[in-house]
Design a protein around this motif. Structure first.
Motif, PDB file in Angstrom:
ATOM      1  N   GLY A 128      55.306  38.848  30.725  1.00 56.55           N
ATOM      2  CA  GLY A 128      55.359  39.192  32.086  1.00 56.55           C
ATOM      3  C   GLY A 128      54.935  40.451  32.764  1.00 56.55           C
ATOM      4  N   PHE A 129      55.164  40.664  34.055  1.00 52.73           N
ATOM      5  CA  PHE A 129      55.035  42.087  34.617  1.00 52.73           C
ATOM      6  C   PHE A 129      56.084  42.414  35.566  1.00 52.73           C
ATOM      7  CE2 PHE A 129      53.362  38.547  36.977  1.00 52.73           C
ATOM      8  CZ  PHE A 129      53.351  39.029  38.123  1.00 52.73           C
ATOM      9  N   GLY A 130      56.043  43.861  35.889  1.00 44.67           N
ATOM     10  CA  GLY A 130      56.943  44.062  37.061  1.00 44.67           C
ATOM     11  C   GLY A 130      56.050  44.672  38.263  1.00 44.67           C
ATOM     12  N   VAL A 131      56.756  44.535  39.364  1.00 39.71           N
ATOM     13  CA  VAL A 131      56.337  44.918  40.676  1.00 39.71           C
ATOM     14  C   VAL A 131      57.202  45.893  41.524  1.00 39.71           C
ATOM     15  CG1 VAL A 131      55.462  43.946  42.806  1.00 39.71           C
ATOM     16  CG2 VAL A 131      55.125  42.655  40.881  1.00 39.71           C
ATOM     17  N   ALA A 132      56.799  46.756  41.801  1.00 38.51           N
ATOM     18  CA  ALA A 132      57.232  47.852  42.864  1.00 38.51           C
ATOM     19  C   ALA A 132      56.978  47.216  44.279  1.00 38.51           C
ATOM     20  CB  ALA A 132      57.009  49.379  42.701  1.00 38.51           C
ATOM     21  N   ILE A 133      58.121  46.945  45.000  1.00 42.35           N
ATOM     22  CA  ILE A 133      57.983  46.643  46.350  1.00 42.35           C
ATOM     23  C   ILE A 133      57.827  47.482  47.084  1.00 42.35           C
ATOM     24  CG2 ILE A 133      59.140  44.951  47.918  1.00 42.35           C
ATOM     25  CD1 ILE A 133      58.287  43.468  45.260  1.00 42.35           C
ATOM     26  N   THR A 134      56.993  47.257  48.038  1.00 42.52           N
ATOM     27  CA  THR A 134      56.341  48.461  49.159  1.00 42.52           C
ATOM     28  C   THR A 134      56.810  47.576  50.718  1.00 42.52           C
ATOM     29  OG1 THR A 134      54.268  47.821  49.351  1.00 42.52           O
ATOM     30  CG2 THR A 134      55.079  49.707  47.968  1.00 42.52           C
ATOM     31  N   GLN A 135      56.949  46.337  50.589  1.00 43.13           N
ATOM     32  CA  GLN A 135      56.961  45.651  52.050  1.00 43.13           C
ATOM     33  C   GLN A 135      57.719  44.299  51.725  1.00 43.13           C
ATOM     34  OE1 GLN A 135      53.552  43.584  54.275  1.00 43.13           O
ATOM     35  NE2 GLN A 135      53.800  45.137  55.606  1.00 43.13           N
ATOM     36  N   SER A 136      58.609  43.861  52.361  1.00 43.32           N
ATOM     37  CA  SER A 136      59.490  42.835  52.374  1.00 43.32           C
ATOM     38  C   SER A 136      59.684  42.074  53.792  1.00 43.32           C
ATOM     39  CB  SER A 136      60.740  42.692  51.636  1.00 43.32           C
ATOM     40  OG  SER A 136      61.674  41.865  51.512  1.00 43.32           O
ATOM     41  N   VAL A 137      59.590  40.866  53.797  1.00 49.24           N
ATOM     42  CA  VAL A 137      59.481  40.097  55.101  1.00 49.24           C
ATOM     43  C   VAL A 137      60.117  38.606  54.734  1.00 49.24           C
ATOM     44  CG1 VAL A 137      57.177  39.534  55.464  1.00 49.24           C
ATOM     45  CG2 VAL A 137      58.771  39.962  57.554  1.00 49.24           C
ATOM     46  N   GLY A 138      60.828  38.152  55.503  1.00 47.77           N
ATOM     47  CA  GLY A 138      61.206  36.816  55.594  1.00 47.77           C
ATOM     48  C   GLY A 138      60.202  36.063  56.560  1.00 47.77           C
ATOM     49  N   ASN A 139      59.949  34.696  56.179  1.00 49.25           N
ATOM     50  CA  ASN A 139      59.055  33.935  57.031  1.00 49.25           C
ATOM     51  C   ASN A 139      59.797  32.530  57.480  1.00 49.25           C
ATOM     52  OD1 ASN A 139      56.115  34.516  55.009  1.00 49.25           O
ATOM     53  ND2 ASN A 139      56.828  35.586  57.016  1.00 49.25           N
ATOM     54  N   CYS A 140      59.296  31.984  58.695  1.00 54.11           N
ATOM     55  CA  CYS A 140      59.987  31.009  59.089  1.00 54.11           C
ATOM     56  C   CYS A 140      59.922  29.690  58.280  1.00 54.11           C
ATOM     57  CB  CYS A 140      59.545  30.775  60.498  1.00 54.11           C
ATOM     58  SG  CYS A 140      57.922  30.388  60.934  1.00 54.11           S
ATOM     59  N   PRO A 141      60.528  28.593  58.763  1.00 51.92           N
ATOM     60  CA  PRO A 141      60.232  27.359  57.732  1.00 51.92           C
ATOM     61  C   PRO A 141      59.143  26.309  58.367  1.00 51.92           C
ATOM     62  CG  PRO A 141      62.142  27.059  59.186  1.00 51.92           C
ATOM     63  CD  PRO A 141      61.657  28.568  59.374  1.00 51.92           C
ATOM     64  N   GLN A 142      58.391  26.808  59.264  1.00 49.85           N
ATOM     65  CA  GLN A 142      57.450  26.027  59.926  1.00 49.85           C
ATOM     66  C   GLN A 142      56.587  25.619  59.022  1.00 49.85           C
ATOM     67  OE1 GLN A 142      56.570  26.392  64.632  1.00 49.85           O
ATOM     68  NE2 GLN A 142      56.561  28.691  63.722  1.00 49.85           N
ATOM     69  N   TYR A 143      56.041  24.181  58.990  1.00 46.74           N
ATOM     70  CA  TYR A 143      54.928  23.606  58.347  1.00 46.74           C
ATOM     71  C   TYR A 143      55.019  23.573  57.051  1.00 46.74           C
ATOM     72  CZ  TYR A 143      53.149  25.443  62.708  1.00 46.74           C
ATOM     73  OH  TYR A 143      52.964  25.705  64.191  1.00 46.74           O
ATOM     74  N   ILE A 144      56.310  23.797  56.502  1.00 44.69           N
ATOM     75  CA  ILE A 144      56.564  23.552  54.963  1.00 44.69           C
ATOM     76  C   ILE A 144      56.911  22.205  54.660  1.00 44.69           C
ATOM     77  CG2 ILE A 144      57.996  24.062  52.958  1.00 44.69           C
ATOM     78  CD1 ILE A 144      58.433  27.025  54.261  1.00 44.69           C
ATOM     79  N   GLN A 145      56.106  21.346  53.821  1.00 45.63           N
ATOM     80  CA  GLN A 145      56.438  20.037  53.524  1.00 45.63           C
ATOM     81  C   GLN A 145      57.531  20.071  52.371  1.00 45.63           C
ATOM     82  OE1 GLN A 145      54.662  18.123  55.543  1.00 45.63           O
ATOM     83  NE2 GLN A 145      53.537  19.835  56.201  1.00 45.63           N
ATOM     84  N   ARG A 146      58.594  19.091  52.582  1.00 49.12           N
ATOM     85  CA  ARG A 146      59.833  19.359  51.689  1.00 49.12           C
ATOM     86  C   ARG A 146      59.576  18.586  50.662  1.00 49.12           C
ATOM     87  NH1 ARG A 146      64.864  17.250  53.551  1.00 49.12           N
ATOM     88  NH2 ARG A 146      65.778  18.640  52.185  1.00 49.12           N
ATOM     89  N   ARG A 147      59.652  19.354  49.368  1.00 46.62           N
ATOM     90  CA  ARG A 147      59.551  18.480  47.988  1.00 46.62           C
ATOM     91  C   ARG A 147      60.461  19.163  46.966  1.00 46.62           C
ATOM     92  NH1 ARG A 147      54.047  19.075  49.758  1.00 46.62           N
ATOM     93  NH2 ARG A 147      52.952  17.258  49.164  1.00 46.62           N
ATOM     94  N   GLU A 148      60.824  18.469  45.857  1.00 43.67           N
ATOM     95  CA  GLU A 148      61.725  19.178  45.163  1.00 43.67           C
ATOM     96  C   GLU A 148      61.237  19.288  43.901  1.00 43.67           C
ATOM     97  OE1 GLU A 148      65.218  16.870  44.796  1.00 43.67           O
ATOM     98  OE2 GLU A 148      64.405  15.035  44.260  1.00 43.67           O
ATOM     99  N   PRO A 149      61.382  19.895  42.965  1.00 45.35           N
ATOM    100  CA  PRO A 149      60.603  20.166  41.518  1.00 45.35           C
ATOM    101  C   PRO A 149      61.294  19.412  40.356  1.00 45.35           C
ATOM    102  CG  PRO A 149      61.998  22.248  42.074  1.00 45.35           C
ATOM    103  CD  PRO A 149      62.129  21.252  43.017  1.00 45.35           C
ATOM    104  N   MET A 150      60.335  19.230  39.597  1.00 48.18           N
ATOM    105  CA  MET A 150      60.618  18.380  38.106  1.00 48.18           C
ATOM    106  C   MET A 150      59.704  18.993  37.065  1.00 48.18           C
ATOM    107  SD  MET A 150      61.050  14.649  39.559  1.00 48.18           S
ATOM    108  CE  MET A 150      59.291  14.762  40.082  1.00 48.18           C
ATOM    109  N   MET A 151      60.475  19.463  36.041  1.00 43.65           N
ATOM    110  CA  MET A 151      59.681  19.584  34.830  1.00 43.65           C
ATOM    111  C   MET A 151      58.809  18.389  34.496  1.00 43.65           C
ATOM    112  SD  MET A 151      59.676  22.931  34.580  1.00 43.65           S
ATOM    113  CE  MET A 151      58.965  23.365  33.291  1.00 43.65           C
ATOM    114  N   LYS A 152      57.426  18.736  33.917  1.00 48.53           N
ATOM    115  CA  LYS A 152      56.757  17.555  33.505  1.00 48.53           C
ATOM    116  C   LYS A 152      57.476  16.959  32.235  1.00 48.53           C
ATOM    117  CE  LYS A 152      51.946  18.360  35.277  1.00 48.53           C
ATOM    118  NZ  LYS A 152      50.839  18.741  34.906  1.00 48.53           N
ATOM    119  N   ALA A 153      57.242  15.952  31.818  1.00 47.28           N
ATOM    120  CA  ALA A 153      57.513  15.296  30.821  1.00 47.28           C
ATOM    121  C   ALA A 153      56.806  15.882  29.535  1.00 47.28           C
ATOM    122  CB  ALA A 153      57.445  13.905  30.914  1.00 47.28           C
TER     123      ALA A 153
END
Length: 302
Positions: A128-153
């Motif tokens: 893996g890797f590390g990241v030093a955060i310099t900018q953080s912002v929340g975004n609105c939920p518009q246009y996100i298609q609702r899905r739920e994840p499942m691990m592949k068989a």
């Protein structure tokens, strides 16, 4: 809080649409130089993370990183550790190194939450890797298609070798033509005059087929009404290069592209795109098709 969160490209787009004064007021309140507690916990529960980076030629690519919930950890408000590396065949793999600019997007389709966390890679390890955060912002939920994840068989079809693309072949065009989601990577080099710059990755969504295929090298992306910060379009004002990622949420196929973007402000091309306020015309320069590379499947929910 960041006192001057927008670089000149973002300000230019905001000015063109009459939102610069309003964003100058809102921006410092919502764009931070650290992750609030709820963002830290949000990233830690995700099985998927989107990333945007540039290669040695400065071309942006959008990538997806996956792992069991908890593979992302936030030891404090300005650090993330990602316990995963790019998938085999992902062009980001050779450019993940300390000091590299990186844009991150956490998205939870089932709840339609998403948060950005951009910064610089601090270290790269075997897992893996590390990241030093310099900018953080929340975004609105518009246009996100609702899905739920499942691990592949475990006994499902294995990933196949990636293949390079110089044009959108039949498989690529078929994926784009039915896509309701894409991710776009862009960048604005951070300099003394542009401290708000850096790499970024953003979500775009719409009805299936919302991206128009103009020919085997050209796509037209509608730009709908959003949060008016114009981070992606602002980046494209100062650096017209962009990366696109399309995901087949059923098979796990990935289509990742890089090329040049032109902002289309009005005219018949925009008018032909339902509800679009403007558009981005993308000209492909290079790409990769990664068959069944994503070890997740997603079930669409209403």
């Amino acid at each position: 809080m960041i006192a001057a969160p927008f670089h000149e490209g973002e300000q230019a787009v905001q000015r063109l649409v009459g939102m610069q004064a309003r964003m100058a007021e809102i921006g410092p309140r919502v764009i931070r130089d650290h992750m609030p507690e709820q963002h830290q916990r949000f990233f830690e529960q995700l099985p998927m993370l989107l990333a945007g980076m540039a290669d040695a030629q400065g071309r942006p690519w959008a990538s997806v990183l996956v792992g069991p919930p908890g593979f992302i950890q936030a030891p404090d408000a300005q650090q993330l550790h990602v316990g995963a590396l790019p998938l085999p065949g992902d062009p980001m793999a050779g450019h993940l190194q300390p000091g590299a600019e990186i844009g991150l997007l956490g998205i939870e389709p089932q709840t339609r939450r998403r948060n950005r966390a951009n910064g610089q890679v601090t270290a790269v390890e075997a897992g893996g890797f590390g990241v030093a955060i310099t900018q953080s912002v929340g975004n609105c939920p518009q246009y996100i298609q609702r899905r739920e994840p499942m691990m592949k068989a475990a006994d499902g079809p294995a990933a196949a070798p990636a293949r390079s693309l110089s044009m959108l072949d039949a498989a690529a065009q078929a994926l784009v033509s039915r896509a309701d989601t894409l991710f776009i990577a862009s960048r604005a080099p951070a300099t003394g005059d542009r401290p708000a710059g850096g790499a970024d990755v953003s979500h775009r969504g719409g009805p299936p087929g919302f991206v128009k295929i103009e020919d085997a090298h050209t796509l037209l992306l509608p730009d709908y009404s959003g949060n008016q910060m114009f981070m992606t379009l602002g980046n494209l004002m100062v650096d017209p290069r962009a990366g696109l990622l399309f995901i087949d949420f059923d098979s796990g196929d990935l289509l990742t592209l890089t090329g040049r973007a032109e902002l289309v402000w009005d005219g018949p091309d925009v008018a032909a795109l339902d509800r679009a306020q403007r558009a981005v015309r993308f000209q492909l320069q290079a790409g990769w098709w990664l068959p069944r590379a994503l070890p997740l499947q997603w079930r669409r929910i209403s």
